[in-house]
Write an enzyme that holds these catalytic residues in place. Structure first.
Site, PDB file in Angstrom:
ATOM      1  N   ARG A  34      43.663  72.018  84.977  1.00 47.35           N
ATOM      2  CA  ARG A  34      42.639  73.005  85.300  1.00 47.35           C
ATOM      3  C   ARG A  34      42.774  74.218  84.373  1.00 47.35           C
ATOM      4  NH1 ARG A  34      41.952  78.234  86.356  1.00 47.35           N
ATOM      5  NH2 ARG A  34      43.853  78.236  87.611  1.00 47.35           N
ATOM      6  N   ASP A  35      43.835  74.988  84.542  1.00 46.19           N
ATOM      7  CA  ASP A  35      43.956  76.234  83.781  1.00 46.19           C
ATOM      8  C   ASP A  35      44.153  75.950  82.301  1.00 46.19           C
ATOM      9  OD1 ASP A  35      44.014  78.949  83.435  1.00 46.19           O
ATOM     10  OD2 ASP A  35      46.061  79.230  84.122  1.00 46.19           O
ATOM     11  N   HIS A  70      52.373  82.705  89.248  1.00 44.88           N
ATOM     12  CA  HIS A  70      51.629  82.134  88.113  1.00 44.88           C
ATOM     13  C   HIS A  70      51.807  83.089  86.934  1.00 44.88           C
ATOM     14  CE1 HIS A  70      47.912  79.986  86.500  1.00 44.88           C
ATOM     15  NE2 HIS A  70      47.955  81.055  85.726  1.00 44.88           N
ATOM     16  N   HIS A 110      51.760  83.822  82.767  1.00 47.25           N
ATOM     17  CA  HIS A 110      51.389  83.439  81.404  1.00 47.25           C
ATOM     18  C   HIS A 110      52.503  83.898  80.468  1.00 47.25           C
ATOM     19  CE1 HIS A 110      46.844  82.509  81.743  1.00 47.25           C
ATOM     20  NE2 HIS A 110      47.508  82.061  82.775  1.00 47.25           N
ATOM     21  N   CYS A 138      45.270  82.934  76.259  1.00 41.89           N
ATOM     22  CA  CYS A 138      44.517  84.136  76.576  1.00 41.89           C
ATOM     23  C   CYS A 138      43.343  84.223  75.619  1.00 41.89           C
ATOM     24  CB  CYS A 138      45.432  85.341  76.417  1.00 41.89           C
ATOM     25  SG  CYS A 138      44.613  86.886  76.747  1.00 41.89           S
ATOM     26  N   ASN A 145      49.948  79.546  79.493  1.00 38.13           N
ATOM     27  CA  ASN A 145      50.801  79.372  80.661  1.00 38.13           C
ATOM     28  C   ASN A 145      52.223  79.015  80.257  1.00 38.13           C
ATOM     29  OD1 ASN A 145      49.108  79.153  83.383  1.00 38.13           O
ATOM     30  ND2 ASN A 145      47.845  78.486  81.678  1.00 38.13           N
TER      31      ASN A 145
END
Lengths: 316, 316
Positions: A20-21, A214, A216, A247, A256
């Protein structure tokens, strides 16, 4: 187990969010069959929580248009806890219909970021969570609701975000009916001191309902931040295989925390994740072939596991 | 300052070791004038401890053949503390003659690594430190002696290294006359739990004579390991601009912790290093041009400083 690590959690969960991310942030659209293979192999490597996609309109994120099929597939794997992201009630209705185990509703603590990305204020999102809770309960559904407070350490638009505002919104999510809450460093602004400070208070407020960190790795502090969160008892973390994602404000910068590096750090520290790192590295190799041309991240895949991995540092 | 970070050191020193540990590991031989410019710019950016080279035979490390000239140049910069590496008494005599402020004698706690790399046992190195101390004192020199215990968390040849052996050798170095001792994770085997465990004991044994933590970022845990060391009071760390250097056993894998990412982490946490990160990033850009074709590392240079950098997280 060393005296210091005895204070740390004994087990931890890495929730794979690469599908997903990760995939939503890159240009390549991975075919559904490859995503299925990714989920299957991650499961075989021991991963038991996977965020398989997002119920957003396909015109916005064509990369994730197959989320419904992926939930259905993932639910065939015994004991796999299947998460999806939902931006609103409409997405939540899809998640409930698909019988996802958990749906994550993102909220941005930065008002500027919230308006720019979600076209809602943070409190509008809290109100939406209340509606999602009502819909979930009315449907007799077991899908858990996670409220994820993003840009919790600042954001690229507004800069500073008040810690008190992050905690207020987290409490508001709980009050609105979220079963779980999480905190995300969406843009890689956190340092270990900030993490320890904020997560300590967040865990005190939310208790067992605090679900996930979560982070990054935009500025290289991802794993240091995980370690700081471990120290205050948090033991569930989002991560992306090969650190994909990134980003949008910093092209080429890492996104991530990478699943394999995180699994290595936790495993080295004697914190059980249930993950077979060799299998995870084999999967990384496969995914890297599928994603040729995309910027990947992480360190372990190049160096390999230490010869001493799995041995106790203190006593062996 | 947050409640949790109040327990951390308020200041820290980053010793730049790129000119030695970095340059010795790569193929490019940087001309002396460019090394001078590097030292000059690092100094201008606020760095006050630099390891400028190594007194080893030029046929072994032609990259570092100009160490004597660099010590002489570096000593013209007020308040700059100039370190060199010396493998033996002969190198120490050169360091004393050059009036370096400090000479680092590397010792490998892994007997296998020690024999393979230095052709000496660790205890032979301890005996050499005693001879170096005698020579230093006989010369009336002020050059400090640092004993650096490397492969302290294991090594690629022998695997496990006993913690008790690391601490025994550190104590032996002190007994032999080392003014300072350090611990290095030469191959990137450490995790934050191990660091906290070992460094806590090391600091208790050596007190103020414990000088420096040296972490490689081979598997991505470099900054997490620094954070763990900070928590037990260590506040001096080796680092290489652009993370140059690397593990010869893992081509392409990252080497030392990168100076700029470390300066960012410490600065973000409110720990004063005296470093101007913008100037450091400008220097990184310059060094990257000089080292075209070499693999560089680090994250901050791509993402840039957060908009909130320098603001207090807790109170702003």
């Amino acid at each position: 187990m060393t005296p210091s690590s005895a204070r740390l959690p004994r087990t931890a969960v890495i929730r794979e969010v690469g599908l997903r991310d990760g995939l939503q942030s890159i240009a390549t659209v991975l075919p559904t069959e490859q995503k299925r293979e990714w989920i299957r192999a991650a499961y075989a490597a021991g991963q038991r929580e996977i965020e398989v996609g997002s119920f957003v309109p396909a015109r916005l994120l064509p990369q994730l248009a197959d989320t419904r099929e992926l939930v259905a597939f993932a639910k065939t794997l015994p004991e796999l806890f299947v998460s999806v992201l939902v931006p609103n009630l409409r997405g939540a209705e899809s998640a409930i219909a698909a019988q996802a185990d958990l749906m994550i509703v993102p909220l941005s603590a930065s008002h500027a970021h919230s308006l720019a990305n979600l076209r809602k204020t943070p409190d509008d999102v809290v109100a939406e969570v209340a509606r999602i809770r009502a819909a979930r309960d009315a449907a007799g559904s077991k899908t858990l609701i996670e409220g994820g407070v993003g840009t919790a350490f600042g954001c690229t638009l507004q800069g500073h975000v008040e810690k008190s505002e992050v905690l207020r919104l987290m409490q508001a999510l709980l009050d609105a009916g979220a079963d779980r809450v999480s905190i995300a460093d969406t843009v890689g602004y956190a340092d270990p001191g900030m993490v320890r400070d904020l997560f300590d208070e967040a865990v005190r407020i939310a208790g067992d309902r605090f679900w996930c960190g979560h982070f990054h790795d935009t500025r290289g502090l991802g794993l240091a931040n995980v370690y700081a969160a471990l120290e205050v008892g948090v033991n569930r973390f989002d991560a992306c295989l090969a650190g994909i994602g990134g980003c949008p404000h910093a092209p080429g910068a890492s996104g991530n925390v990478s699943t394999e590096d995180l699994a290595y750090m936790l495993g080295s520290m004697g914190i059980d994740t249930g993950i077979d790192i060799d299998q995870l590295l084999a999967l990384r190799k496969q995914v890297a072939e599928w994603l040729q041309g995309e910027t990947l991240h992480g360190s372990l895949w190049q160096a390999g596991l230490p010869k001493t991995f799995g041995q106790s540092f203190a006593t062996a």
